[in-house]
Design a protein around this motif. Structure first.
Motif, PDB file in Angstrom:
ATOM      1  N   THR A 138       0.947  -1.295  -0.074  1.00 52.24           N
ATOM      2  CA  THR A 138       0.139   0.133   0.064  1.00 52.24           C
ATOM      3  C   THR A 138       0.976   1.243   0.018  1.00 52.24           C
ATOM      4  O   THR A 138       2.099   1.103   0.321  1.00 52.24           O
ATOM      5  N   GLY A 139       0.435   2.493  -0.395  1.00 54.53           N
ATOM      6  CA  GLY A 139       1.119   3.510  -0.318  1.00 54.53           C
ATOM      7  C   GLY A 139       0.108   4.773  -0.583  1.00 54.53           C
ATOM      8  O   GLY A 139      -1.031   4.868  -0.394  1.00 54.53           O
ATOM      9  N   LEU A 140       0.601   5.696  -1.348  1.00 50.72           N
ATOM     10  CA  LEU A 140      -0.068   7.016  -1.675  1.00 50.72           C
ATOM     11  C   LEU A 140       0.484   7.629  -2.877  1.00 50.72           C
ATOM     12  O   LEU A 140       1.518   7.082  -3.362  1.00 50.72           O
ATOM     13  N   VAL A 141      -0.182   8.450  -3.433  1.00 47.12           N
ATOM     14  CA  VAL A 141       0.001   9.138  -4.692  1.00 47.12           C
ATOM     15  C   VAL A 141      -0.538  10.620  -4.518  1.00 47.12           C
ATOM     16  O   VAL A 141      -1.363  11.018  -3.887  1.00 47.12           O
ATOM     17  N   VAL A 142       0.551  11.491  -5.061  1.00 44.61           N
ATOM     18  CA  VAL A 142       0.400  13.006  -5.083  1.00 44.61           C
ATOM     19  C   VAL A 142       0.696  13.370  -6.502  1.00 44.61           C
ATOM     20  O   VAL A 142       1.572  12.859  -6.948  1.00 44.61           O
ATOM     21  N   SER A 143      -0.039  14.457  -6.845  1.00 45.77           N
ATOM     22  CA  SER A 143       0.363  14.919  -8.085  1.00 45.77           C
ATOM     23  C   SER A 143       0.828  16.337  -7.854  1.00 45.77           C
ATOM     24  O   SER A 143       0.801  16.899  -6.850  1.00 45.77           O
ATOM     25  N   ARG A 144       1.581  16.780  -8.985  1.00 43.65           N
ATOM     26  CA  ARG A 144       2.561  17.994  -8.918  1.00 43.65           C
ATOM     27  C   ARG A 144       1.877  19.120  -9.572  1.00 43.65           C
ATOM     28  O   ARG A 144       1.700  19.054 -10.884  1.00 43.65           O
TER      29      ARG A 144
ATOM     30  N   SER B 129       3.716  23.135  -6.486  1.00 37.27           N
ATOM     31  CA  SER B 129       3.181  22.663  -5.334  1.00 37.27           C
ATOM     32  C   SER B 129       2.626  21.313  -5.490  1.00 37.27           C
ATOM     33  O   SER B 129       2.696  20.803  -6.624  1.00 37.27           O
ATOM     34  N   TRP B 130       2.136  20.748  -4.387  1.00 35.40           N
ATOM     35  CA  TRP B 130       1.659  19.490  -4.207  1.00 35.40           C
ATOM     36  C   TRP B 130       0.378  19.174  -3.923  1.00 35.40           C
ATOM     37  O   TRP B 130      -0.379  20.115  -3.128  1.00 35.40           O
TER      38      TRP B 130
ATOM     39  N   GLY C 184      -5.972  18.791  -7.448  1.00 37.58           N
ATOM     40  CA  GLY C 184      -5.784  20.274  -6.661  1.00 37.58           C
ATOM     41  C   GLY C 184      -7.228  20.811  -6.214  1.00 37.58           C
ATOM     42  O   GLY C 184      -7.036  22.076  -5.828  1.00 37.58           O
ATOM     43  N   MET C 185      -8.280  20.163  -6.177  1.00 36.09           N
ATOM     44  CA  MET C 185      -9.384  20.741  -5.635  1.00 36.09           C
ATOM     45  C   MET C 185      -9.688  20.530  -4.269  1.00 36.09           C
ATOM     46  O   MET C 185     -10.799  20.914  -3.675  1.00 36.09           O
ATOM     47  N   VAL C 186      -8.604  19.764  -3.600  1.00 35.41           N
ATOM     48  CA  VAL C 186      -8.780  19.695  -2.157  1.00 35.41           C
ATOM     49  C   VAL C 186      -7.643  20.541  -1.486  1.00 35.41           C
ATOM     50  O   VAL C 186      -6.560  20.303  -2.041  1.00 35.41           O
ATOM     51  N   GLU C 187      -7.901  21.225  -0.427  1.00 35.69           N
ATOM     52  CA  GLU C 187      -6.700  21.896   0.304  1.00 35.69           C
ATOM     53  C   GLU C 187      -5.504  20.867   0.845  1.00 35.69           C
ATOM     54  O   GLU C 187      -5.838  19.697   1.283  1.00 35.69           O
TER      55      GLU C 187
ATOM     56  N   PRO D 146     -17.761  11.673   1.692  1.00 35.72           N
ATOM     57  CA  PRO D 146     -18.256  10.562   0.927  1.00 35.72           C
ATOM     58  C   PRO D 146     -18.349  10.876  -0.623  1.00 35.72           C
ATOM     59  O   PRO D 146     -18.441  10.142  -1.268  1.00 35.72           O
ATOM     60  N   TYR D 147     -18.480  12.344  -1.037  1.00 39.87           N
ATOM     61  CA  TYR D 147     -18.615  12.666  -2.485  1.00 39.87           C
ATOM     62  C   TYR D 147     -17.132  12.926  -2.805  1.00 39.87           C
ATOM     63  O   TYR D 147     -17.106  13.378  -4.077  1.00 39.87           O
ATOM     64  N   LEU D 148     -16.115  12.707  -2.160  1.00 35.63           N
ATOM     65  CA  LEU D 148     -14.932  13.232  -2.661  1.00 35.63           C
ATOM     66  C   LEU D 148     -14.214  12.012  -3.584  1.00 35.63           C
ATOM     67  O   LEU D 148     -14.497  11.054  -3.366  1.00 35.63           O
ATOM     68  N   THR D 149     -13.966  12.431  -4.801  1.00 31.05           N
ATOM     69  CA  THR D 149     -13.503  11.559  -5.916  1.00 31.05           C
ATOM     70  C   THR D 149     -11.652  11.528  -5.758  1.00 31.05           C
ATOM     71  O   THR D 149     -11.271  12.698  -5.246  1.00 31.05           O
ATOM     72  N   THR D 150     -11.261  10.728  -6.310  1.00 25.98           N
ATOM     73  CA  THR D 150      -9.563  10.683  -6.522  1.00 25.98           C
ATOM     74  C   THR D 150      -9.223  11.732  -7.353  1.00 25.98           C
ATOM     75  O   THR D 150      -8.156  12.461  -7.173  1.00 25.98           O
ATOM     76  N   SER D 151     -10.216  12.099  -8.610  1.00 26.35           N
ATOM     77  CA  SER D 151      -9.725  13.240  -9.222  1.00 26.35           C
ATOM     78  C   SER D 151      -9.670  14.587  -8.858  1.00 26.35           C
ATOM     79  O   SER D 151      -8.748  15.507  -8.835  1.00 26.35           O
ATOM     80  N   ASP D 152     -10.820  14.789  -7.866  1.00 24.09           N
ATOM     81  CA  ASP D 152     -10.794  15.941  -6.836  1.00 24.09           C
ATOM     82  C   ASP D 152      -9.462  16.057  -6.119  1.00 24.09           C
ATOM     83  O   ASP D 152      -8.884  17.276  -5.914  1.00 24.09           O
ATOM     84  N   ILE D 153      -8.815  14.841  -5.633  1.00 22.00           N
ATOM     85  CA  ILE D 153      -7.827  15.095  -4.678  1.00 22.00           C
ATOM     86  C   ILE D 153      -6.547  15.379  -5.426  1.00 22.00           C
ATOM     87  O   ILE D 153      -5.696  16.419  -5.264  1.00 22.00           O
ATOM     88  N   LEU D 154      -6.363  14.561  -6.693  1.00 18.76           N
ATOM     89  CA  LEU D 154      -5.120  14.794  -7.490  1.00 18.76           C
ATOM     90  C   LEU D 154      -5.173  15.851  -8.514  1.00 18.76           C
ATOM     91  O   LEU D 154      -3.920  16.332  -8.665  1.00 18.76           O
TER      92      LEU D 154
END
Length: 304
Positions: free
Chosen positions: A150-156, A161-162, A280-283, A270-278
């Protein structure tokens, strides 16, 4: 207590609403949301449909105050006095643990790159990265090898910024002239926005070839992989540090799955998607500050 349907053992089980305490069936308790602070719970809890309507307007405030993402980092990042400071476990049960593992991996890589620059990731590849996936994987077998981690992913982002992190699970199978067991800390460099979109899929596949040598505490692996999912495909470059006894050359296939429940427990939405996270739509979450500090150190070495 809501639909008055009869409970059954498998198809319509009993569930308690964590807010009002009533007993409801599965169909009437689909909602999960953060609870007021007096409940002392940071993970989203299962509630009935009526309580969900009452609690939904409060979720924005609760996400910024009591969610796991809004808390300070729980784990001491560099603790060389215990085993977890030297060795990452292949499976993390929470996002906080994944952040701790990722920071350990990045710190170890920075130390190795300073002492042995020839074993570091080329600066051109890191500078051109659109994101990083950092995970720990256990690998064991002979001829056929099995991998889990397991792990995590972050986009640049375009400004350097990340993004916020998203949790992932990797399951793989390899075939080739190989034998042994090893524990690998991976840094996967995502090349291009299409590869980031691939990692934002619920599930994607990767296929690659590489050589692996591990004897004792440290070994090195390099692989070039092609990833494809329901949101596109792209190239990524995989670098790792291995621990164990393993030697071989193989063809590797992996399935990478987004851990939606881990993201839900961390962010509380519960409505948060992976696209929202990666995208940059999430602080940036406060709990991930050690991760951003380690990423800054990684790129500071490149600038130097």
């Amino acid at each position: 207590m809501l639909c008055y349907a009869h409970f059954t053992a498998f198809t319509r089980g009993r569930h308690h609403c964590r807010f009002c305490g009533g007993i409801f069936c599965r169909a009437c308790t689909k909602g999960r949301c953060l609870m007021p602070i007096k409940f002392r719970m940071r993970d989203p809890q299962r509630v009935c449909s009526e309580c969900y309507k009452e609690l939904e307007p409060l979720q924005g405030v609760l996400k910024n105050s009591i969610s796991n993402a809004s808390q300070s980092a729980k784990h001491d990042v560099i603790d060389w006095t215990c085993g977890r400071g030297w060795l990452n476990l292949p499976v993390g049960l929470s996002m906080e643990h994944e952040i701790y593992k990722a920071v350990n991996t990045l710190r170890s890589y920075c130390q190795v790159s300073r002492l042995q620059p020839e074993k570091s990731i080329p600066h051109a590849i890191l500078n051109g990265a659109s994101g990083l996936a950092i995970l720990t994987v256990g690998k064991v077998g002979a001829l056929f090898t099995y991998k889990l981690g397991t792990g995590l992913v972050v986009s640049r982002m375009s400004d350097g910024s990340w993004s916020a992190p998203s949790a992932i699970l990797s399951v793989g199978l390899g075939w080739g002239v190989q034998v042994g067991a090893e524990l690998m800390d991976f840094i996967i460099v995502l090349h291009g926005l299409e590869t980031v979109k691939t990692f934002s899929s619920r599930m994607h596949f990767s296929l690659g070839a590489g050589m692996s040598v591990a004897a004792g505490p440290v070994g090195r692996v390099f692989e070039a992989d092609l990833c494809t999912g329901d949101r596109g495909s792209g190239m990524c470059y995989t670098y790792s540090c291995s621990k164990g006894a393993f030697v071989g050359a193989s063809l590797e296939g992996n399935v990478v799955v987004t851990r939606m429940d881990t993201n839900l427990r961390f962010y509380g939405d519960p409505y948060l998607t992976t696209s929202d996270i990666l995208l940059g739509m999430v602080e940036k979450p406060k709990a991930a500050e050690p991760l951003y500090s380690a990423l800054d150190d990684l790129y500071a070495n490149i600038r130097i």
